[in-house]
Scaffold this active site. Structure first.
Site: not given
Ligand code: GRF
Length: 206
Positions: A16, A96, A114
């Site tokens: 997303s 990873r 994050h």
């Molecule tokens: C997000 O919550 C981001 O903060 C974390 O992984 C998730 C990724 O979500 N690092 P998406 O695949 O972009 O929907």
């Protein structure tokens, strides 16, 4: 190959954040193009979203470890990214930890998002850590990636209130929505050359 500022996006999940960035590029808010999308998960939604947009998308098997890439996989990721001459690596839910040779190949040119206000709650399920701790405000952080875990210089942060009736799912959903605003803004500023780093401090030229 065009002269555009080129992104290489890495993700393991839904994608997303990638969609938010790709939409911001399409609507002219980020002066960049996505050169390639890579995933360590063959069935990851991020690869499907990229292919729908006719952006090159590739699954690269991560190798024998659970939380990092093995040497062969690391070389394959680096060479796929170098082959399209990326200017910035955008980690969008890449599960990873990146190590030595990868970090050296793209030093100072890797960003991550994050789901907490770092340095609080690094690591996994940061929204759940925040809820369990009882903080009243959490959020999301975009930061440069260095050898630490969720530790590099902070580019931008957006706050999200924690509500009394929040569940991990409801809080995570609101953080995700904040991420979709913050990440495109930060990537746009980098693509425009409006960001400089002084030690741990990231300065926005306005
Ligand atoms: C997000 O919550 C981001 O903060 C974390 O992984 C998730 C990724 O979500 N690092 P998406 O695949 O972009 O929907």
């Amino acid at each position: 190959m065009s002269n555009a500022f080129r992104l290489g996006v890495l993700g393991s999940g839904k994608g997303s954040n990638f969609v938010a960035i790709a939409d911001a590029i399409e609507s002219g808010k980020i002066p960049a193009e996505v050169g390639i999308v890579l995933s360590d998960v063959e069935s990851a939604g991020i690869l499907l979203h990229a292919r729908e947009r006719e952006i090159p998308a590739q699954f690269i098997p991560p190798g024998k470890f659970r939380t990092k890439l093995d040497e062969e996989a690391e070389r394959a990721f680096v060479s796929a990214l170098q082959s399209v001459k990326v200017d910035l690596i955008v980690l969008a839910g890449f599960m990873r930890v990146l190590k030595g040779d990868f970090l050296r190949a793209f030093e100072g040119r890797i960003v991550n998002i994050h789901p907490s206000l770092l340095p609080s709650f690094p690591g996994l399920e940061a929204w759940k850590q925040a809820l369990d701790h009882g903080v009243k405000v959490t959020g999301c952080t975009v930061h440069f990636v260095d050898a630490g875990v969720d530790a590099g210089p902070i580019i931008g942060q957006q706050t999200v209130p924690v509500l009394d009736n929040d569940t991990p799912e409801s809080l995570h959903a609101r953080i995700h929505a904040a991420e979709h605003e913050l990440y495109p803004k930060c990537v746009a500023a980098i693509a425009r050359g409006e960001i400089s780093v002084r030690g741990r401090r990231v300065i926005w030229k306005l």
